[in-house]
Design an enzyme around this catalytic site. Sequence first.
Site, PDB file in Angstrom:
ATOM      1  N   GLU A 159      -2.857  -7.041  -5.821  1.00  0.00           N
ATOM      2  CA  GLU A 159      -2.943  -7.773  -4.548  1.00  0.00           C
ATOM      3  C   GLU A 159      -4.380  -8.214  -4.279  1.00  0.00           C
ATOM      4  OE1 GLU A 159      -1.555  -4.872  -5.188  1.00  0.00           O
ATOM      5  OE2 GLU A 159       0.171  -4.443  -3.901  1.00  0.00           O
TER       6      GLU A 159
ATOM      7  N   SER B 105       5.414  -1.807  -4.213  1.00  0.00           N
ATOM      8  CA  SER B 105       4.967  -1.464  -2.855  1.00  0.00           C
ATOM      9  C   SER B 105       3.444  -1.293  -2.817  1.00  0.00           C
ATOM     10  CB  SER B 105       5.651  -0.158  -2.423  1.00  0.00           C
ATOM     11  OG  SER B 105       5.157   0.273  -1.170  1.00  0.00           O
TER      12      SER B 105
END
Lengths: 149, 149
Positions: free
Chosen positions: B56, B79
């Site tokens: 990310e 996640s």
Amino acid sequence: MIDAARLLDTALAEARLGLSEGGIPIGAALFDADGKLLGRGRNRRVQSGDPSLHAEIDAFRNAGRRRDYRDTIMVTTLSPCWYCSGLVRQFGIGAVVVGESRTFTGGHDWLAEHGVSITVLDDPRCVDLMTRFIAERPELWFEDIGVPE
Amino acid sequence: MIDAARLLDTALAEARLGLSEGGIPIGAALFDADGKLLGRGRNRRVQSGDPSLHAEIDAFRNAGRRRDYRDTIMVTTLSPCWYCSGLVRQFGIGAVVVGESRTFTGGHDWLAEHGVSITVLDDPRCVDLMTRFIAERPELWFEDIGVPE
């Protein structure tokens, strides 16, 4: 016992270097439990055009790969934002030394709730540096902490 | 309405590319509200020797500087850990699409509590990729999420 104020000098030197480069004056450094420097860094949003390089991230990155951070100390001139606080929590960094949290408060109370040792020095040099920077470059500061116009 | 599963394909391609490079197979991509790609990236701990490059973070970095993230969507194959969740919260990224949270669950519920739109796809391709990787390289996986020996 390690002198937290002395460790802060390294982070503050990074912050001042960043300012001299035209950047956002926030610096950080990661030390081991004996006070040995593992990595140091500064906010490089402006210098590298990289929004991911908050000071704590840059210091962490410059320390290289490591399996265990429990005995490390992250020293930063400013209270760590949620991004940098998340880094500390995920990697289990044991302690954080904060230069000041007057001009900005991120997640250091949250970290304390999760067992991280937090020391807030309230250093006037750090307060002065950020106070002046925010007054002079508010748009850059708000960009750096994700506050939209 | 944007098709979240289609957006995931970009992140999954990054994860597979990372695996082919000998890296940790987690990929991510940042999109605007119209589904336009802003930046894509992958975990590059191994490839770059850089522990700060979670997927990310790499996607966020590759998107470059931006003032307002409220309309952006972070898509990730796994996640987001606390580090990456902190990034989403600090920069006010409006939505996160999670490929799967079976093999690891980070801070996506915390993000939902703070107003971030969360979609968990439970994609079997993502589950399979991480399940196999964790079984084959547990020491590398634990290093990446800060779990000491």
